[in-house]
Design a protein around this motif. Structure first.
Motif, PDB file in Angstrom:
ATOM      1  N   GLU A  71     -27.249 -28.298 -38.230  1.00  0.00           N
ATOM      2  CA  GLU A  71     -26.740 -29.543 -37.644  1.00  0.00           C
ATOM      3  C   GLU A  71     -25.713 -30.191 -38.557  1.00  0.00           C
ATOM      4  O   GLU A  71     -24.694 -30.710 -38.095  1.00  0.00           O
ATOM      5  CB  GLU A  71     -27.890 -30.506 -37.366  1.00  0.00           C
ATOM      6  N   HIS A  72     -25.980 -30.152 -39.864  1.00  0.00           N
ATOM      7  CA  HIS A  72     -25.045 -30.730 -40.828  1.00  0.00           C
ATOM      8  C   HIS A  72     -23.713 -29.981 -40.796  1.00  0.00           C
ATOM      9  O   HIS A  72     -22.645 -30.600 -40.784  1.00  0.00           O
ATOM     10  CB  HIS A  72     -25.656 -30.680 -42.222  1.00  0.00           C
ATOM     11  N   GLU A  73     -23.775 -28.656 -40.786  1.00  0.00           N
ATOM     12  CA  GLU A  73     -22.548 -27.867 -40.758  1.00  0.00           C
ATOM     13  C   GLU A  73     -21.763 -28.109 -39.475  1.00  0.00           C
ATOM     14  O   GLU A  73     -20.534 -28.191 -39.497  1.00  0.00           O
ATOM     15  CB  GLU A  73     -22.876 -26.378 -40.915  1.00  0.00           C
ATOM     16  N   GLN A  74     -22.471 -28.239 -38.341  1.00  0.00           N
ATOM     17  CA  GLN A  74     -21.791 -28.526 -37.076  1.00  0.00           C
ATOM     18  C   GLN A  74     -21.129 -29.898 -37.115  1.00  0.00           C
ATOM     19  O   GLN A  74     -19.997 -30.073 -36.662  1.00  0.00           O
ATOM     20  CB  GLN A  74     -22.772 -28.446 -35.908  1.00  0.00           C
ATOM     21  N   ALA A  75     -21.843 -30.887 -37.667  1.00  0.00           N
ATOM     22  CA  ALA A  75     -21.281 -32.236 -37.762  1.00  0.00           C
ATOM     23  C   ALA A  75     -20.056 -32.246 -38.678  1.00  0.00           C
ATOM     24  O   ALA A  75     -19.049 -32.899 -38.369  1.00  0.00           O
ATOM     25  CB  ALA A  75     -22.338 -33.216 -38.268  1.00  0.00           C
TER      26      ALA A  75
END
Length: 101
Positions: A71-75
């Motif tokens: 999720e962090h990488e996508q954000a």
């Protein structure tokens, strides 16, 4: 023609520098000498020494960590794309100003 080339050069160089800095920061380069998350190294206990319940907890925690990392990488990717789009729009506005001058 020479002034147009200079204006484009003045607009592209900061954009390329911003892209390089953003890429380096996203990769973790230059932050206290680290090159990525180190929290996986903190757990060194062997899984075979754990009870079944503890193993289940470890699997759940690691699964949640992987999910949060994704999720962090996508954000971060979305934020970087938004940043790049905004920068390109601003560069276009800057070129329009210089063309009108």
């Amino acid at each position: 023609m020479k002034t147009v080339r200079n204006v484009i050069l003045c607009a592209v160089v900061p954009l390329v520098c911003a892209m390089g800095a953003t890429h380096a920061y996203a990769q973790g380069i230059g932050r206290s000498g680290t090159y990525g998350p180190m929290w996986d190294n903190a757990v060194t206990m062997s899984m075979d020494k754990l009870t079944a319940q503890q193993r289940n907890e470890v699997v759940q925690i690691k699964s949640k960590m992987m999910q949060m990392t994704m999720e962090h990488e996508q954000a971060m990717a979305k934020m970087e794309m938004d940043f790049m789009q905004t920068m390109m729009d601003l560069q276009k506005q800057l070129l329009d100003v210089f063309r009108g001058h």
